[in-house]
Design a protein around this motif. Structure first.
Motif, mmCIF file in Angstrom:
data_model
loop_
_atom_site.group_PDB
_atom_site.id
_atom_site.type_symbol
_atom_site.label_atom_id
_atom_site.label_comp_id
_atom_site.label_asym_id
_atom_site.label_seq_id
_atom_site.Cartn_x
_atom_site.Cartn_y
_atom_site.Cartn_z
ATOM 1 N N ALA A 137 0.705 -1.079 0.202
ATOM 2 C CA ALA A 137 -0.074 -0.244 -0.306
ATOM 3 C C ALA A 137 0.556 1.040 0.131
ATOM 4 O O ALA A 137 0.406 2.633 -0.611
ATOM 5 C CB ALA A 137 -1.040 0.331 0.996
ATOM 6 N N ASP A 138 1.660 0.861 1.070
ATOM 7 C CA ASP A 138 3.206 2.360 0.478
ATOM 8 C C ASP A 138 3.667 2.552 -0.794
ATOM 9 O O ASP A 138 3.835 3.483 -1.500
ATOM 10 C CB ASP A 138 3.937 2.204 1.963
ATOM 11 C CG ASP A 138 3.600 2.565 3.490
ATOM 12 O OD1 ASP A 138 1.855 2.648 3.488
ATOM 13 O OD2 ASP A 138 4.643 1.706 3.970
ATOM 14 N N VAL A 150 6.384 -9.894 -8.550
ATOM 15 C CA VAL A 150 6.333 -8.739 -9.690
ATOM 16 C C VAL A 150 7.412 -7.372 -8.306
ATOM 17 O O VAL A 150 7.790 -7.748 -7.307
ATOM 18 C CB VAL A 150 5.071 -7.563 -10.227
ATOM 19 C CG1 VAL A 150 4.627 -7.274 -9.001
ATOM 20 C CG2 VAL A 150 5.432 -7.087 -10.664
ATOM 21 N N SER A 151 8.406 -6.224 -9.301
ATOM 22 C CA SER A 151 8.707 -5.055 -8.930
ATOM 23 C C SER A 151 8.524 -4.577 -7.992
ATOM 24 O O SER A 151 7.667 -4.363 -8.355
ATOM 25 C CB SER A 151 10.322 -5.272 -9.392
ATOM 26 O OG SER A 151 9.143 -3.533 -10.197
ATOM 27 N N HIS A 152 9.070 -3.573 -6.732
ATOM 28 C CA HIS A 152 8.222 -3.003 -6.427
ATOM 29 C C HIS A 152 7.805 -1.632 -7.638
ATOM 30 O O HIS A 152 6.856 -0.959 -7.347
ATOM 31 C CB HIS A 152 8.641 -2.025 -5.104
ATOM 32 C CG HIS A 152 9.820 -2.380 -5.091
ATOM 33 N ND1 HIS A 152 11.381 -3.366 -5.694
ATOM 34 C CD2 HIS A 152 10.684 -1.095 -4.725
ATOM 35 C CE1 HIS A 152 12.621 -2.146 -5.900
ATOM 36 N NE2 HIS A 152 12.396 -1.021 -5.094
ATOM 37 N N ARG A 175 4.427 0.430 -8.819
ATOM 38 C CA ARG A 175 4.262 1.774 -8.510
ATOM 39 C C ARG A 175 4.080 2.413 -9.681
ATOM 40 O O ARG A 175 3.652 3.752 -9.327
ATOM 41 C CB ARG A 175 5.912 2.384 -8.087
ATOM 42 C CG ARG A 175 5.296 4.112 -8.129
ATOM 43 C CD ARG A 175 7.333 4.731 -7.462
ATOM 44 N NE ARG A 175 6.046 4.439 -5.853
ATOM 45 C CZ ARG A 175 6.891 4.851 -4.625
ATOM 46 N NH1 ARG A 175 8.150 5.386 -5.331
ATOM 47 N NH2 ARG A 175 7.067 4.669 -3.367
ATOM 48 N N ARG A 176 4.558 1.899 -10.548
ATOM 49 C CA ARG A 176 3.366 2.013 -11.984
ATOM 50 C C ARG A 176 2.469 2.048 -12.011
ATOM 51 O O ARG A 176 2.038 2.077 -12.888
ATOM 52 C CB ARG A 176 5.401 2.083 -13.321
ATOM 53 C CG ARG A 176 4.797 2.070 -14.711
ATOM 54 C CD ARG A 176 5.588 1.635 -15.736
ATOM 55 N NE ARG A 176 5.723 -0.153 -15.301
ATOM 56 C CZ ARG A 176 6.714 -0.205 -15.106
ATOM 57 N NH1 ARG A 176 7.873 -0.328 -14.604
ATOM 58 N NH2 ARG A 176 6.268 -2.037 -15.104
ATOM 59 N N ASP A 177 2.502 0.419 -12.016
ATOM 60 C CA ASP A 177 1.052 -0.076 -12.896
ATOM 61 C C ASP A 177 -0.689 -0.366 -12.013
ATOM 62 O O ASP A 177 -0.652 -0.726 -11.876
ATOM 63 C CB ASP A 177 1.023 -0.870 -13.398
ATOM 64 C CG ASP A 177 2.565 -1.451 -14.775
ATOM 65 O OD1 ASP A 177 2.342 0.111 -15.091
ATOM 66 O OD2 ASP A 177 3.296 -2.354 -14.321
ATOM 67 N N GLY A 178 0.942 -0.562 -10.500
ATOM 68 C CA GLY A 178 -0.811 -0.262 -9.115
ATOM 69 C C GLY A 178 -0.941 -2.068 -8.758
ATOM 70 O O GLY A 178 -1.438 -2.178 -8.474
#
Length: 294
Positions: free
Chosen positions: A68-69, A101-103, A107-110
């Motif tokens: 979530a962060d 999947v990478s963080h 962050r980019r795709d949700g």
């Protein structure tokens, strides 16, 4: 203290403690001592009942909440430190292992994200089939034989152990049988140095050997495990091998330990094959587990 519903209470309170301290390391030994049990026993019971090591559950919960962060715009290093990681690289490895999947991709795709719900243990009524067990006190003894480091496998035949045994010549087995001079009798399958979390794939020491008295000299070409004096819970199983043995091992955590005033203590677990079919498809075995009063 650690009986029935009390075991469940201890594990649920441990889960609650983890939840409020996701960014810190929980001192499981201190927590368990405060609850009247041991860290070793708590880890082993958690692993058996949850189906995953305590350390893996902590990692999954951290990454579930951290996701979530990550979706927000907060600095990634700040997030990593919040959840107990010293760098974004270490945090990223843990995140990838849990979510697949990478963080940065999240962050980019949700997403996509994998969630580990907070565990809640509940007591269910089992035990319709009595477990054949006894408690025996043993003085110090010694296990000697041929040892190898192998990965832990929870179900089915362990091919690494099988290969280790098959590599021994017939005369090695006969020699070991002649050296046996203490209980448990005969050729033994010994697992030692097992990770307290009992994580599948973690390394352990497997020894194909026999029990001898503490005073018995160890031949130069054999390995040895020193076993201190103490109590042992001995479970007898009969049926398909190794399925009956593995089922009984699991039932010690789900049924026997929660119903009896004994805790697992550090030490080797020992399997003695009392009787067997020629092809080892069925067997009568004794499983020896080191225990102490709760």
């Amino acid at each position: 203290m650690a009986k029935g519903a009390v075991v469940i209470e201890i594990l649920n309170r441990l889960v609650d403690e983890i939840e409020v301290r996701l960014g810190d390391e929980v001192d499981v030994d201190a927590f368990a001592a405060g609850m009247g049990t041991t860290g070793y026993h708590a880890r082993r019971m958690f692993s058996s009942l949850a189906g995953m090591p305590l350390s893996e559950y902590v990692r999954r919960r951290r990454m579930t909440v951290a996701a979530a962060d990550v979706i927000g715009d907060e600095d990634l290093l700040t997030i990593a430190v919040r959840y107990g990681y010293g760098s974004t690289e270490a945090f990223g490895r843990a995140f990838l292992a849990v979510h697949g999947v990478s963080h940065r991709a999240v962050r980019r795709d949700g997403g996509p994200l994998r969630s580990q719900p907070k565990l809640r243990f509940r007591l269910t009524v089992e035990g319709s089939v009595p477990m054949d067990a006894r408690i025996t006190q043993r003085t110090q003894f010694r296990l000697i034989g041929h040892a190898a480091r192998v990965p832990l496998i929870h179900e089915g035949v362990n091919p690494h152990i099988q290969a280790h045994i098959q590599a021994l010549p017939a005369e090695a087995h006969a020699r070991l049988k002649q050296l046996s001079s203490a209980e448990p009798p005969g050729l033994l399958q010994v697992s030692a140095d097992v990770d307290p979390d009992a994580a599948e794939g973690s390394d352990l020491t497997y020894l194909h050997g026999v029990a001898v008295t503490a005073e018995t000299p160890v031949p130069d070409d054999l390995d040895a495990i020193e076993v201190p004096a103490g109590a042992w819970a001995v479970f007898r199983t009969t049926g398909p091998h190794p399925e009956a043995l593995q089922s009984a091992w699991a039932a010690t955590a789900t049924e026997w330990f929660p119903s009896n005033p004994w805790l697992l203590r550090p030490g080797p677990s020992i399997v003695a094959i009392i009787d067997r079919a020629a092809d080892l498809s069925t067997a009568t075995c004794e499983l020896w587990l080191p225990v102490e009063r709760g």
